[in-house]
Design a protein around this motif. Structure first.
Motif, PDB file in Angstrom:
ATOM      1  N   ARG A 168      49.330  21.020  65.945  1.00 26.91           N
ATOM      2  CA  ARG A 168      47.937  21.280  66.316  1.00 26.91           C
ATOM      3  C   ARG A 168      47.541  22.648  65.754  1.00 26.91           C
ATOM      4  NH1 ARG A 168      42.922  23.204  67.756  1.00 26.91           N
ATOM      5  NH2 ARG A 168      41.902  21.814  69.236  1.00 26.91           N
ATOM      6  N   LYS A 175      51.854  17.145  70.981  1.00 26.16           N
ATOM      7  CA  LYS A 175      51.442  18.121  69.970  1.00 26.16           C
ATOM      8  C   LYS A 175      52.077  19.470  70.248  1.00 26.16           C
ATOM      9  CE  LYS A 175      47.273  16.769  71.173  1.00 26.16           C
ATOM     10  NZ  LYS A 175      47.376  16.138  72.493  1.00 26.16           N
ATOM     11  N   ASP A 181      40.351   8.166  85.879  1.00 27.58           N
ATOM     12  CA  ASP A 181      39.653   7.266  86.789  1.00 27.58           C
ATOM     13  C   ASP A 181      39.959   5.809  86.395  1.00 27.58           C
ATOM     14  OD1 ASP A 181      36.716   7.188  88.502  1.00 27.58           O
ATOM     15  OD2 ASP A 181      37.171   5.451  87.238  1.00 27.58           O
ATOM     16  N   ASN A 239      36.841   1.477  79.415  1.00 29.43           N
ATOM     17  CA  ASN A 239      37.199   1.935  78.066  1.00 29.43           C
ATOM     18  C   ASN A 239      37.983   0.849  77.312  1.00 29.43           C
ATOM     19  OD1 ASN A 239      35.962   4.295  78.751  1.00 29.43           O
ATOM     20  ND2 ASN A 239      37.844   5.452  79.098  1.00 29.43           N
ATOM     21  N   MET A 254      44.848  14.037  78.695  1.00 27.30           N
ATOM     22  CA  MET A 254      44.403  15.392  79.040  1.00 27.30           C
ATOM     23  C   MET A 254      43.648  15.445  80.363  1.00 27.30           C
ATOM     24  SD  MET A 254      42.294  18.002  76.607  1.00 27.30           S
ATOM     25  CE  MET A 254      40.610  17.697  77.106  1.00 27.30           C
ATOM     26  N   ARG A 255      43.010  14.332  80.729  1.00 24.86           N
ATOM     27  CA  ARG A 255      42.193  14.321  81.949  1.00 24.86           C
ATOM     28  C   ARG A 255      42.987  13.970  83.195  1.00 24.86           C
ATOM     29  NH1 ARG A 255      37.287  16.596  80.319  1.00 24.86           N
ATOM     30  NH2 ARG A 255      37.222  16.238  78.075  1.00 24.86           N
ATOM     31  N   SER A 292      46.863  17.932  63.581  1.00 28.47           N
ATOM     32  CA  SER A 292      45.649  17.877  64.398  1.00 28.47           C
ATOM     33  C   SER A 292      44.757  19.068  64.104  1.00 28.47           C
ATOM     34  CB  SER A 292      46.043  17.869  65.881  1.00 28.47           C
ATOM     35  OG  SER A 292      44.889  17.916  66.685  1.00 28.47           O
ATOM     36  N   HIS A 312      29.055   5.124  77.155  1.00 27.78           N
ATOM     37  CA  HIS A 312      30.419   5.565  76.818  1.00 27.78           C
ATOM     38  C   HIS A 312      31.147   4.480  76.039  1.00 27.78           C
ATOM     39  CE1 HIS A 312      29.143   7.414  80.654  1.00 27.78           C
ATOM     40  NE2 HIS A 312      29.491   8.505  80.025  1.00 27.78           N
TER      41      HIS A 312
END
Ligand code: NAP
Length: 295
Positions: A135, A93, A266, A273, A25-26, A165, A244
């Motif tokens: 969703r 979705k 990023d 992550n 999504m980002r 979802s 995070h």
């Protein structure tokens, strides 16, 4: 370098995947599409084999609006970066959608759901979608008619696996009575725990729980908030990792069936992550974190 394997594996439907995945999504918030392509390819190089997306992850006018400029669809970035998707599961979705003018609309009829499935197939360049989540936008609306429509598309061969979802347990039960579910994707974070027992209940049923907003928490679409609970801060300091990363590690500790899909545009955040999959929180850490305020 830590890879996605460090988070362990889960059998999603018929495919074993690493529990550290990626949320797309980002990706569209960065005006430089080359960065998005690089992030996606790097993720897969590092063992990520589960990518979440939606045809409505698009800018400008979609979920993350970065202003003017040409439209960027996450699904098309994924296709450009990863086609023909060697062993990578792409989950998408349906339900919410965008009109050509950028307004929101919700698919409810079988014909509307088919149109959305076909849009995903086209943008991703696939003959069959690996995994489609219905969703939901209401915690009380009936689910069966829409799930029956998706199950029919599955029978037709357009969809491999189904999920749901933003669903309550009652809605999950209703969907599961129509067709098998391989996953449930709900918002869930150390400080955003509306359905606390959900990961465990689904684990007992062999269904994956795929939390979104694990890092963003109560900041939701706006991203991480500056005022994380002091337990997260202090545990991060003890483990020499970021807050995070602690949030992601906590998520993965909620069950063997929990699949992380952190979203980032990023490259360094991506590496951080993935590295969080190797963090082992102690019983003491987990007890302290379980006492954090819930959003
Ligand atoms: N089913 C649904 O209704 C639904 C709803 C929302 C999202 N999703 C899916 O779930 C995925 C995850 O949700 P999300 O992306 O909203 O939230 P998230 O993964 O909890 O957090 C993403 C936010 O945190 C930042 N971030 C990520 N990694 C970071 C790091 N290591 N250090 C600092 N900041 C970091 C990102 O900014 P940067 O880009 O700057 O890293 C972004 O602002 C989405 O990408 C999407 O695929 C599903």
């Amino acid at each position: 370098m830590t890879t996605a394997h460090a988070a362990g594996t889960w059998k999603l439907g018929d495919q074993v995947i690493n529990r550290m995945g990626f949320g797309s999504m980002r990706l569209t918030s960065n005006p430089d599409r080359d960065v998005a392509i690089r992030v996606l390819r790097r993720a897969v190089e590092l063992g990520v084999d589960h990518i979440d997306t939606a045809a409505f992850y698009v800018t400008p006018g979609g979920i993350i609006d970065s202003g003017s400029g040409p439209r960027r669809y996450a699904t098309e970035l994924i296709r450009e970066a990863l086609f023909p998707y060697d062993n990578v599961v792409v989950a998408t979705k349906v339900g919410p959608g965008l009109t050509p003018t950028g307004d929101w609309e919700t698919a409810t009829t079988p014909a509307e759901l088919r149109t959305q499935v076909e849009e995903n197939l086209r943008r991703l360049g696939m003959d069959r979608l690996d995994l489609v989540n219905l969703r939901l936008t209401s915690r009380t609306a009936p689910v069966a008619p829409r799930f029956e429509a998706l199950a029919a598309l599955q029978q037709e061969g357009l969809i491999r696996h189904l999920g749901i979802s933003n669903a309550t347990l009652a809605q999950i039960d209703e969907a599961a009575a129509v067709a098998p579910l391989v996953c449930v994707q709900n918002s869930f974070a150390v400080d955003l725990r509306r359905d606390e027992a959900m990961p465990r209940i689904l684990e007992e049923r062999g269904i994956a729980f795929v939390p979104f907003f694990a890092i963003a928490g109560p900041g939701r679409e706006d991203g991480p908030t500056a005022n994380t609970h002091h337990a997260v801060r202090e545990i991060a300091a003890t483990h020499h990792v970021s807050e995070h990363q602690v949030r992601l590690a906590w998520t993965l500790h909620q069950g063997s069936n929990v699949l992380a899909i952190p979203g980032t545009g990023d490259e360094q955040h991506l590496l951080d992550n993935i590295a969080a999959g190797a963090i082992r929180l102690s019983g003491e850490d987990l007890a302290w974190l379980s006492g954090t305020e819930q959003g």
